[in-house]
Write a protein that holds these residues in place. Structure first.
Motif, short mmCIF file in Angstrom:
data_model
loop_
_atom_site.label_atom_id
_atom_site.label_comp_id
_atom_site.label_asym_id
_atom_site.label_seq_id
_atom_site.Cartn_x
_atom_site.Cartn_y
_atom_site.Cartn_z
N ASP A 79 -83.87 77.06 42.91
CA ASP A 79 -82.93 77.75 42.04
C ASP A 79 -81.99 78.63 42.86
O ASP A 79 -80.78 78.70 42.57
N ALA A 80 -82.53 79.30 43.86
CA ALA A 80 -81.68 80.15 44.71
C ALA A 80 -80.65 79.31 45.46
O ALA A 80 -79.49 79.70 45.59
N THR B 221 -77.93 78.24 42.98
CA THR B 221 -77.05 79.37 42.69
C THR B 221 -76.09 79.62 43.83
O THR B 221 -74.89 79.85 43.63
N ARG C 196 -72.81 82.37 34.33
CA ARG C 196 -74.11 82.93 34.69
C ARG C 196 -74.39 82.72 36.17
O ARG C 196 -74.90 83.62 36.86
N GLU C 197 -74.08 81.53 36.66
CA GLU C 197 -74.32 81.25 38.07
C GLU C 197 -73.39 82.09 38.96
O GLU C 197 -73.79 82.56 40.02
N ALA D 114 -74.84 85.55 39.00
CA ALA D 114 -76.03 85.60 39.86
C ALA D 114 -75.65 85.56 41.33
O ALA D 114 -76.24 86.25 42.16
N TYR D 115 -74.64 84.76 41.66
CA TYR D 115 -74.16 84.66 43.04
C TYR D 115 -73.67 86.02 43.54
O TYR D 115 -73.83 86.35 44.72
N GLY E 218 -74.83 88.84 42.47
CA GLY E 218 -75.90 89.83 42.30
C GLY E 218 -75.94 90.46 40.93
O GLY E 218 -76.61 91.48 40.73
N ALA F 247 -75.45 89.72 36.31
CA ALA F 247 -76.05 88.95 35.22
C ALA F 247 -75.07 88.86 34.06
O ALA F 247 -74.22 89.73 33.87
N SER G 14 -75.06 88.03 29.80
CA SER G 14 -75.86 87.85 28.60
C SER G 14 -74.94 87.59 27.41
O SER G 14 -73.83 88.11 27.35
#
Length: 244
Positions: free
Chosen positions: A21-22, A25, A206-207, A210-211, A213, A215, A217
């Motif tokens: 997953d990491a 991402t 979302r990705e 996450a990239y 750092g 989030a 929603s």
């Protein structure tokens, strides 16, 4: 020839999945950054090359029109040519903006968000409110792009699904993090979900978050409608180049 031994496989499937997953991402974040750079460069080329040429043609046509005989057929033809050139110029400008919002680069994220929200309200005839920080903070370009892309996606979803009459866009700067909230009073998520396999725009956001750092929603609003929230840390996140 003796081959070097293969690295030992991680026996923990959960750790393998987390590592995969990491990696995904990281790869998607790298790809979106590359796409942003390519879109920015293409928009700049459209402005510098095609835009400048169309402006020059407009000036040449104006000078030529002054020298033409005052015959109605000729004047009508030049009027049609002017209208055609203006259509091309406006189309070129729209293409540039769809590729890259230059206000983000030259005036900052606050101006870019304010104009986008205002234009959306006028186009869709909804009450569109925008709340921005008083201070003019300077964010990293990748943060500004992520905020603007999130707003664009949120407004697209509102226009396509929400049936809203009011929207609120709020940009908060908490010192250590930035938060963008897009809220509407529409019909809500219903059977739709940000996790739906068809919501590729939200999945990419979302990705991207996450990239960086952060989030993203997407939740039902307390009374009615939907709330999308993007949270990003202000401190830059170090990354290695994906794919080597």
């Amino acid at each position: 020839m003796t081959l070097p031994p293969s690295p030992p496989l991680d026996a923990d499937p959960d750790r393998q999945l987390a590592g995969r997953d990491a990696d995904l991402t990281e790869l998607l974040g790298h790809l979106t950054t590359c796409w942003d750079d390519e879109r920015r460069q293409l928009a700049r080329k459209l402005h510098d090359s095609l835009g400048s040429s169309m402006t020059a043609l407009t000036m040449h046509l104006a000078l030529l029109t002054q020298q033409l005989p005052k015959e109605k057929a000729l004047q009508d033809r030049t009027t049609q040519m002017k209208q055609l050139l203006m259509t091309i110029i406006n189309t070129n400008r729209d293409m540039q903006l769809s590729l890259w919002n230059d206000k983000l680069e030259f005036l900052g994220i606050k101006s870019a968000i304010a104009e986008l929200v205002s234009d959306f309200g006028k186009e869709h005839r909804v009450v569109a409110r925008c709340s921005l920080p008083d201070d003019d903070e300077t964010y990293a370009r990748e943060h500004g792009v992520a905020l603007l892309r999130a707003l664009e996606e949120g407004l697209r979803n509102i226009a396509a699904h929400a049936g809203a009459t009011e929207i609120d866009v709020i940009l908060d700067d908490g010192g250590d993090e930035i938060m963008l909230t897009v809220r509407d009073n529409g019909v809500g998520l219903g059977d739709r979900s940000g996790e739906s396999s068809g919501c590729h725009g939200l999945r990419l956001l979302r990705e991207r978050a996450a990239y960086l750092g952060g989030a993203l929603s997407v939740m039902p609003a307390p009374q009615r409608g939907t709330v999308m929230t993007l949270t990003l840390p202000k401190a830059p996140v170090a990354h290695t180049a994906a794919g080597g």
